[in-house]
Write an enzyme that holds these catalytic residues in place. Structure first.
Site, PDB file in Angstrom:
ATOM      1  NE  ARG A   1      37.147  27.817  31.858  1.00 59.53           N
ATOM      2  CZ  ARG A   1      38.070  27.146  30.949  1.00 59.53           C
ATOM      3  NH1 ARG A   1      38.883  27.437  30.758  1.00 59.53           N
ATOM      4  NH2 ARG A   1      37.503  26.571  29.558  1.00 59.53           N
TER       5      ARG A   1
ATOM      6  CB  THR B   1      34.751  36.652  29.531  1.00 63.25           C
ATOM      7  OG1 THR B   1      34.137  36.604  31.345  1.00 63.25           O
ATOM      8  CG2 THR B   1      33.531  37.615  29.162  1.00 63.25           C
TER       9      THR B   1
ATOM     10  CG  ASP C   1      34.597  20.355  32.353  1.00 60.51           C
ATOM     11  OD1 ASP C   1      34.806  21.622  32.273  1.00 60.51           O
ATOM     12  OD2 ASP C   1      34.363  19.751  32.908  1.00 60.51           O
TER      13      ASP C   1
ATOM     14  CG  ASP D   1      31.387  18.129  31.583  1.00 60.89           C
ATOM     15  OD1 ASP D   1      30.667  19.035  32.663  1.00 60.89           O
ATOM     16  OD2 ASP D   1      31.379  18.735  30.616  1.00 60.89           O
TER      17      ASP D   1
HETATM   18  N1  URA Z   1      38.916  23.414  32.919  1.00 59.41           N
HETATM   19  C1  URA Z   1      39.187  21.897  32.554  1.00 59.41           C
HETATM   20  O1  URA Z   1      38.375  21.393  32.977  1.00 59.41           O
HETATM   21  N2  URA Z   1      39.889  21.695  31.013  1.00 59.41           N
HETATM   22  C2  URA Z   1      40.199  22.531  30.993  1.00 59.41           C
HETATM   23  O2  URA Z   1      40.769  22.042  29.754  1.00 59.41           O
HETATM   24  C3  URA Z   1      40.503  24.029  30.944  1.00 59.41           C
HETATM   25  C4  URA Z   1      40.339  24.366  32.038  1.00 59.41           C
END
Ligand code: URA
Length: 206
Positions: free
Chosen positions: A102, A106, A196, A199
């Protein structure tokens, strides 16, 4: 689009374990993997079977074998956390990879890699644990339907209302999630969310 909120107490317990900020990547991977088995059962509920003769040690009887072998598409990286369970339950399925990140400025999807076999007329299971803006998912769905996939099940763990709304336009799509969370924040993270997912799986950043 059909939306299934997977109402299973064990699944909800596992999402709570995933949310805990203290969960190490090793624990996070273990909980994600166990949760994925439950989601795989739900995602494969409508697959077709055909009758098949089978010899038990005692006699011949009629069993059933899967005739659908959906293509499994984990979206890199986060989708890898759910892959093992889906492969275990669907050992004859092909696995295709799509790498999308992502754009943090944006929130638009940026394609880095794709290796997808022929999906014409096939069912596809997309693994995308965090359905946030829905931008990544929509981009993958447009690609798969353009390649003439017959239907897609998108498997997520946590979804934002914004992401679900974004996918409503797609036909032949079922979205499965365990929890629909409150909202997206200004950085497009799902709140309360779990951070995330990639992560959490692979590093100690959270
Ligand atoms: N992707 C993720 O890993 N966590 C989020 O909160 C949004 C997108």
């Amino acid at each position: 689009m059909e939306m299934i909120e997977f109402e299973h107490p064990v699944a909800r317990d596992f999402v709570t374990r995933l949310r805990r900020k203290e969960a190490s990547p090793a624990r996070f991977r273990a909980y994600a993997n166990r949760l994925a088995y439950l989601l795989a059962v739900e995602a494969t509920r409508d697959l077709s079977t055909a009758p098949a003769e089978v010899e038990t040690p005692l006699e011949t009887t009629l069993g059933e074998v899967l005739v659908d072998h959906p293509v499994i598409v984990p979206i890199l990286r986060a989708g890898l956390g759910l892959l093992e369970a889906f492969q275990d339950l669907l050992p004859d399925s092909q696995v295709a990879f799509i790498g999308i990140s992502r754009d943090e400025a944006t929130a638009k999807p940026v394609w880095h890699y794709s290796s997808v076999p022929d999906v014409v007329g096939k069912k596809v299971i997309v693994l995308d644990p965090m359905l946030a803006t829905g931008g990544t998912a929509a981009s993958v769905l447009e690609y798969l339907f353009e390649k003439k996939a017959s239907e897609v099940v998108l498997v997520s763990v946590v979804a934002a209302p914004e992401g679900i709304a974004r996918l409503e336009v797609f036909e032949n799509l079922t979205v499965i999630t365990v929890c629909v969370d409150r909202e997206l924040d200004a950085s497009w993270y799902i709140r309360p969310g779990l951070g995330d997912f990639g992560d959490r799986l692979y590093s100690n950043n959270t």
